[in-house]
Design a protein around this motif. Sequence first.
Motif, PDB file in Angstrom:
ATOM      1  N   LYS A 143       0.834  -1.213   0.000  1.00 30.35           N
ATOM      2  CA  LYS A 143       0.000   0.000   0.000  1.00 30.35           C
ATOM      3  C   LYS A 143       0.862   1.254   0.000  1.00 30.35           C
ATOM      4  O   LYS A 143       0.505   2.264  -0.614  1.00 30.35           O
ATOM      5  CB  LYS A 143      -0.931  -0.020   1.211  1.00 30.35           C
ATOM      6  CG  LYS A 143      -2.041  -1.069   1.104  1.00 30.35           C
ATOM      7  CD  LYS A 143      -2.899  -1.108   2.366  1.00 30.35           C
ATOM      8  CE  LYS A 143      -3.967  -2.183   2.237  1.00 30.35           C
ATOM      9  NZ  LYS A 143      -4.784  -2.307   3.485  1.00 30.35           N
ATOM     10  N   ALA A 155       0.644   4.051  -3.022  1.00 31.78           N
ATOM     11  CA  ALA A 155      -0.087   5.240  -2.581  1.00 31.78           C
ATOM     12  C   ALA A 155      -0.174   6.265  -3.706  1.00 31.78           C
ATOM     13  O   ALA A 155       0.751   6.442  -4.498  1.00 31.78           O
ATOM     14  CB  ALA A 155       0.597   5.845  -1.363  1.00 31.78           C
ATOM     15  N   ASP A 156      -1.334   6.968  -3.771  1.00 32.81           N
ATOM     16  CA  ASP A 156      -1.558   7.954  -4.835  1.00 32.81           C
ATOM     17  C   ASP A 156      -0.543   9.087  -4.802  1.00 32.81           C
ATOM     18  O   ASP A 156      -0.203   9.662  -5.845  1.00 32.81           O
ATOM     19  CB  ASP A 156      -2.977   8.531  -4.723  1.00 32.81           C
ATOM     20  CG  ASP A 156      -4.046   7.488  -5.034  1.00 32.81           C
ATOM     21  OD1 ASP A 156      -3.716   6.508  -5.749  1.00 32.81           O
ATOM     22  OD2 ASP A 156      -5.185   7.656  -4.571  1.00 32.81           O
ATOM     23  N   ASP A 157      -0.074   9.417  -3.616  1.00 31.42           N
ATOM     24  CA  ASP A 157       0.862  10.540  -3.493  1.00 31.42           C
ATOM     25  C   ASP A 157       2.318  10.091  -3.531  1.00 31.42           C
ATOM     26  O   ASP A 157       3.224  10.882  -3.240  1.00 31.42           O
ATOM     27  CB  ASP A 157       0.586  11.323  -2.204  1.00 31.42           C
ATOM     28  CG  ASP A 157       0.713  10.443  -0.951  1.00 31.42           C
ATOM     29  OD1 ASP A 157       0.841   9.224  -1.109  1.00 31.42           O
ATOM     30  OD2 ASP A 157       0.663  11.012   0.157  1.00 31.42           O
TER      31      ASP A 157
END
Length: 540
Positions: free
Chosen positions: A205, A209-211
Motif C-alpha cells: 500500500k 499510494a496515490d501521493d
Amino acid sequence: MNKIIWLFPFVLSTLYVSAQKKTDRKTLSNLQMHVAYLASDKLEGRRTGTPGEQLAAAYIAGQMKDIGLTPMGEEGFLQTFTVKEGREPAADTKMSIGDQILTPGTQFIPLPFSAASSAKGEVIPNVNEPDNIWLVNVSEMDITNPHESMANQYLKEAKEAQQAGATAVVFYNSKETAAEVAEWLDQNPAPIPVPAVWVNDAVSKKLMADDAEGFKINLQVAFKPTKRTGTNVIGYIDNKAEKTIILGAHYDHLGYGEDHNGLGTATKEIYNGADDNASGTAALLEIARLLKASKLRGNNYAIVAFSGEELGLFGSKYFTEHSQIALSQANFMINMDMVGRLTAEKGLQIGGIGTSPAWNTILPAVAPKELKLSYDSAGVGPSDHTSFYRKNIPVLFFFTGTHSDYHKPTDDAGKLNYDGALSVVKLVYDIIDKANGMDKLTFSKTREPQMGTNARFSVTLGIMPDYTFDKGGVRIDGVTDGRPASKAGMAAGDVIVQMGSLPVTNLEAYMQALGTFKKGDQTDVKVKRGNAEKVFQVQF
C-alpha cells in the motif's frame, strides 16, 4: 456341604470382578494422567521439532522406563529423524524504504531464487529503469500458465527484469501470505544474479499510494540453512518369540499452528491436541503396561510413539526404514489415532481389516456386544499404519471419529471420554490375546485411494469430513467459521455430492475435485441435506 459348594464359585466370581474393576480403575486413572500432561499448555502443542515435542518425548520415555520396557531407539528410547532442510533469512538480511526499516519474515521475505547480495536505489513507482531496483506489481503480471506455481511465475518475471537491467526486484501487491512465501524457501532453485524479495500488503500500500513520488530502497539478502528434526520414542518387550507385534500412536500435534494445518482463527493459541493424539499415546502406554505384566509371550512387542505424523507420516516412515527391530519378523501393526471421543452414535471405526484374512476370525471373537463397531478394509489412510502397510505388514487402525474440535485449539483434555478410551485399550489387548497362540498373520493387499501424485491443494473448503461415512459422497462433520463452506451456508450433516462439474462419490473423489481449484476460483457445490438437494456457490 451343598451350601459351601454353591457359595464358593460366587466368592471367586466376586473376587475376580473386584480385581478386574481395580485394574480398570488403574488404567482409567493413568489414561487421564497421560492426557493431562501431554495436552497441557506446558508442551505448547507438541509441534514436531520444538521444545514441547521434546518434553513429550521425555515423558513418554520416562513412562516406558517405569513400565520396564527395553530401550530400542538409537539413543536410549529416542530415534531422531529429519523432517526437512531448508533456508531462512540470516541475521544480516535487511530492507528499508526511506526511513522505514522493514522486518524480515513478515514485512518482506527473500525469494528462494534471490542472489545473496545487496542493492540500493531511488525508485519511482511504475517506472522501471536499467541499473536500478525494479518494482513488479504481481496483480499485473502476465500469467501464461495458470496451473504453474506462483513461485515459478515470480522466477520468470525476475529473470526478465534482471535481463532488462534490474539490479534487484521487489514484488508487491500479491495474493500470497507471508507464511505461504516463507514455505517457498524449502525449494532450492539456482539463484539469479540479483536479489529478489516479496513485500506484504502494508508495504504494498505504501508503494501504491496515490501521493507516492519516489522511494529510496536499500536491501541486503543473506540466507542461513535450517534443519528441522523429529523424535520417535521406542520401547520393546522381548519375549524371545519369533514374531513381533508393533503397537503405535503419534504424539505430535500442531503447536501454535505455525505449519498452517490447523483450523483455528486466532494467531497465537495453543493446539493442545488432547484427542489428536494424546488419547492414542495414552492408550499406547497403558497397553504396554498391561502387556509387560501379562503372560502373553507368543509375540515380542514394539511400542512406538511417532512424531511428524501431522506433517506427513515422517516418523513412521523413518521407523520402517531404520528400525532396530527386523520388520521381516513383524506379525502385525496396530495404530491408535484419535481414540478419545467415543460416542454411542458413531462407535469405534476399525480400519485395515482387509490386510489379513485372520482379522475376519480374530475380530468377531473379541468384539464386545455393547460397543458399536464399523469396519474399513483399506490398509492405507491418513495415519501411521499406512507406513507399515506399505511394507506388506497387516495393520489395524483404531479411530473414534472427527468432531468440531478437530485441529482446533479447543481439543482439550476435559472433553475426552476416558471410559471410551478404556474400552479401546481393552479391545486392543483382547485382540493381542486372541492372536497370541496363532501363527504369523498372512498379509493381503487392499484397495487404495486413487489419487494422482500430481494433485495439489492450494485451497480449502473449511470442512471436517466424516471418515466413517460410506453411503456415497462426503458427509460434513463440522464447518469452520470464516472459511468458504461456512460463508456459503453449508452445515454439519450436509453430504457433498458434486463440486462444479465433478461428482463426489467418496473422500478420494472430493480431494481430487478440490485439487482442481485455486485461490479466487468460484464454483457450485451440490449437497444432500436430508431428502433435499441444495446448491451453494463457494468462493475460495
